[in-house]
Write an enzyme that holds these catalytic residues in place. Structure first.
Site, short mmCIF file in Angstrom:
data_model
loop_
_atom_site.label_atom_id
_atom_site.label_comp_id
_atom_site.label_asym_id
_atom_site.label_seq_id
_atom_site.Cartn_x
_atom_site.Cartn_y
_atom_site.Cartn_z
N GLY A 117 0.82 -1.21 0.00
CA GLY A 117 0.00 0.00 0.00
C GLY A 117 0.84 1.25 0.00
CG ASP A 118 3.70 3.95 1.43
OD1 ASP A 118 4.40 4.66 0.72
OD2 ASP A 118 3.08 4.38 2.42
CG ASP A 119 7.07 4.98 -1.64
OD1 ASP A 119 6.11 5.41 -2.31
OD2 ASP A 119 7.71 5.68 -0.84
CG ASN B 232 2.03 5.71 -2.56
OD1 ASN B 232 0.83 5.68 -2.86
ND2 ASN B 232 2.44 6.09 -1.36
#
Ligand SMILES: *[C@@H]1O[C@H](CO)[C@@H](O)[C@H](O)[C@H]1NC(C)=O
Ligand SMILES: *[C@@H]1O[C@H](CO)[C@@H](O)[C@H](O)[C@H]1NC(C)=O
Ligand SMILES: *[C@@H]1O[C@H](CO)[C@@H](O)[C@H](O)[C@H]1NC(C)=O
Ligand SMILES: *[C@@H]1O[C@H](CO)[C@@H](O)[C@H](O)[C@H]1NC(C)=O
Ligand SMILES: *[C@@H]1O[C@H](CO)[C@@H](O)[C@H](O)[C@H]1NC(C)=O
Ligand SMILES: *[C@@H]1O[C@H](CO)[C@@H](O)[C@H](O)[C@H]1NC(C)=O
Ligand SMILES: *[C@@H]1O[C@H](CO)[C@@H](O)[C@H](O)[C@H]1NC(C)=O
Ligand SMILES: *[C@@H]1O[C@H](CO)[C@@H](O)[C@H](O)[C@H]1NC(C)=O
Length: 421
Positions: free
Chosen positions: A226-228, A250
Site C-alpha cells: 500500500g505504499d512505495d 504508490n
C-alpha cells in the site's frame, strides 16, 4: 609463489574442514524458536551453513545475525509473534536505520553471505493485527512499527527466493550496506479483514528502501503493498532494479529526500528496467498512484525528524527508467518538492539532473501524463523522454506539466511550463 599459494590453499582447507552445518526444525505450536535460532547462528554463522526446515519458527524478540562467509538455507518462515505492545517498546527493537529513527526487529549484518529462501522461506510478519490496530491510531515515522528484514552494514551479500508475508511496516531496508543482490523477492501486504475492504489499511508497507548504500541490485521482485514498492532514499548510489512488479501502492519512489536540514542527500546512478505497476482489485487495495516519482521535503523546516523536518540539500542525478509498463495508474511520472509542506513554505533546493525515461507503455486512469514541478529555475536539468507512449482515457486531452526544467527532450506534445503550480 608456490608456497604462497599453498598458504592460501591451506587456509581454505582449514575453513572448509571445520565448516559447521546447523539444522533447525520448528519446535512446534506454543513454543519459542528464538533461542535455538540464535544458538545456530552463533555456531554456524561464521564459515558455516544453517538450514531451516520448512514450517513456522516462532520469533518472540529482536534478533541480529552476524554472518560472515556463511550460507543460510531458509525453507521455513520466521514468524514474528504479533505482540504489538511488546514491539512498540523501544527497548525491544533495534534502531539501526538512522532515517526517521525507524525500528527493526530482525537485522542481518556481516559480509560474504547468502540467505536463500528457496521460494518457500522468509518472514511472516503477521501484519494483519498491526494494520487493524493502527487503523484507529496515528501512524508516525519512528513510532516503532518494525521493519521486517533490515540489512545493516552488510557487504557482498545475496538474499534470494525469499518472501516477506504481511509486513506490519516496511518489508525490507538496505541501510549502510554495499554490494547486495536481492534476487527473487516476494512481498505481500494484503489486508484480509472484510471490515477494511476498499481501504488502504496497509500504508507504509514499502517493498524495499535503500539508504546510505552503494551497489544494491533488486531483481525479480513481486510486491503487493500500500505504499512505495521501491524507495530510493538519501545517499543511495549505483542502484539497479530489473523485473520489478508492483501491485498496488504508490509506485517507485525517490525519497522523500531533504528531511534533515543538516545532512546533504545524494542519489546517483540509478538504473531501473522492466518495471510493471499494476492496479489490483480495489476492494483489496484501492491505491495505485504512480509509475515513478521523486519527492522532497520543502525548503522550509517544519519541526524535526523523525516526524517533521525539511530544508535538506542535495541532488538526484543520472537516473534511467526503461521499459516501464503501467496498468491503470493515476500518474505516470511525478516530481515535486513540497512533500509534507504548508502553503507559503519555501521550495526545496534539491536538484535533479540527467533523468531518462525510455519505452513507457500502458495506460492511466487520469489525463495527466507528466507532472514535473521543480522548485527553482534550473532545479531540473536534462530530462529526456524516448518512446513515452501511455494511453489516457478517451476524449480527454493529455496534460503535461514541466516547471523549471532546463533541457527537456523527447515529449511529443509541448510540456506546459506555466501550467499548474
Ligand atoms: C510463540 O512463543 C510465545 C512465547 O512462548 C507463545 O506465547 C506463543 O503462543 C508462541 N506462538 C506460536 C504461534 O506458537
Ligand atoms: C497476497 O496475499 C493475498 C491474501 O493472502 C492473496 O490473495 C494473494 O494471491 C497474494 N498475492 C501474491 C502475489 O502472492
Ligand atoms: C520476473 O520475476 C518473477 C518473480 O517476481 C519471475 O517469476 C519471473 O520469471 C521473472 N521474469 C524474468 C524474465 O526473469
Ligand atoms: C543532524 O540532525 C539530526 C536530528 O535532526 C541528528 O540526529 C544528527 O545527529 C545530525 N547530524 C549531524 C551530522 O549533525
Ligand atoms: C551523504 O554523503 C555525503 C557525502 O559523503 C555526506 O556529507 C552526507 O552527510 C551524507 N548524508 C546522509 C543522509 O548520510
Ligand atoms: C550513470 O549510471 C549508470 C548506471 O546506471 C552508469 O553506468 C554510468 O556510468 C553513469 N554515468 C555517469 C555519467 O555517471
Ligand atoms: C518496451 O517495454 C516493454 C515492457 O514494458 C517490452 O515488452 C518491450 O520489448 C520494450 N520495447 C523495446 C523496444 O525494448
Ligand atoms: C497548459 O496549462 C494551461 C493552463 O493551466 C492548461 O489549460 C492547458 O491544458 C495546459 N496544456 C497542457 C498540454 O498541459
Amino acid at each position: 609463489m608456490l608456497s604462497l599459494s599453498r598458504i592460501f590453499f591451506c587456509l581454505f582447507c582449514f575453513r572448509t574442514a571445520f565448516a559447521a552445518t546447523c539444522r533447525l526444525s520448528p519446535l512446534g505450536e506454543g513454543r519459542d524458536d528464538t533461542d535455538q535460532i540464535e544458538k545456530a547462528i552463533a555456531k554456524c554463522g561464521q564459515y558455516g551453513t544453517t538450514v531451516f526446515e520448512e514450517g513456522s519458527f516462532n520469533i518472540t524478540r529482536k534478533m541480529m545475525w552476524n554472518l560472515n562467509d556463511a550460507t543460510v538455507h531458509m525453507h521455513g518462515l520466521l514468524s514474528f509473534n504479533p505482540d504489538i505492545q511488546f514491539w512498540l517498546n523501544p527497548a525491544n527493537t533495534f534502531r539501526v536505520v538512522f532515517i526517521q529513527n525507524q525500528a527493526s526487529w530482525f537485522v542481518v549484518t556481516g559480509s560474504d553471505f547468502v540467505i536463500d529462501g528457496h521460494g518457500t522461506g522468509g518472514i511472516q510478519g503477521n501484519g494483519q493485527p498491526w494494520w487493524s490496530f493502527f487503523e484507529t491510531r496515528t501512524r508516525e515515522d519512528g513510532d516503532g512499527r518494525p521493519i521486517s528484514l533490515t540489512l545493516w552494514r552488510a557487504k557482498r551479500a545475496v538474499v534470494k527466493d525469499f518472501r516477506v508475508e504481511s509486513p506490519p511496516f516496511w518489508a525490507n531496508e538496505a541501510a549502510e550496506s554495499q554490494d547486495i543482490l536481492y534476487d527473487g523477492m516476494l512481498v505481500n501486504a494484503t489486508n484480509t479483514d472484510p471490515k477494511f475492504a476498499g481501504k488502504n489499511i496497509v500504508p507504509n508497507t514499502d517493498g524495499i528502501g535503500t539508504y546510505r548504500s552503494d551497489r544494491i541490485s533488486v531483481i525479480n521482485w513481486d510486491v503487493t503493498c500500500g505504499d512505495d514498492c521501491l524507495a530510493i532514499k538519501g545517499n543511495s548510489s549505483n542502484i539497479y532494479a530489473r523485473n520489478f512488479t508492483c501491485r498496488g501502492g504508490n509506485g517507485v519512489a525517490f525519497g522523500s529526500l531533504g528531511q534533515y536540514a543538516n545532512l546533504t542527500e545524494l542519489v546517483e546512478n540509478v538504473w531501473l528496467e522492466d518495471l510493471t505497476m499494476t492496479r489490483i482489485d480495489p476492494n483489496v487495495q484501492p491505491n495505485m498512484q504512480n509509475g515513478v516519482y521523486f519527492k522532497t521535503w520543502t525548503g522550509s523546516i517544519n519541526g524535526e525528524p523523525p516526524t517533521g523536518g525539511g530544508g535538506g540539500p542535495g541532488m538526484v542525478r543520472n537516473v534511467t527508467a526503461k521499459n516501464v509498463h503501467l496498468d491503470r495508474v493515476n500518474l505516470p511520472l511525478h516530481i515535486y518538492q513540497t512533500n509534507g509542506g504548508h502553503s507559503g513554505d519555501l521550495p526545496s533546493e534539491m536538484t535533479f539532473s540527467d533523468l531518462n525515461f525510455i519505452n513507457w507503455t500502458g495506460n492511466v486512469l487520469r489525463n495527466t501524463l507528466v507532472d514535473i514541478e521543480c522548485s527553482l529555475p534550473g532545479g531540473c536539468s536534462n530530462i529526456a523522454f524516448q518512446d513515452f507512449e501511455i494511453a489516457i482515457p478517451t476524449n480527454q486531452d493529455a496534460i503535461l506539466i514541466c516547471q523549471n526544467v532546463d533541457g527537456l527532450a523527447g515529449l511529443d506534445a509541448p510540456c506546459n511550463a506555466t501550467g499548474r503550480s
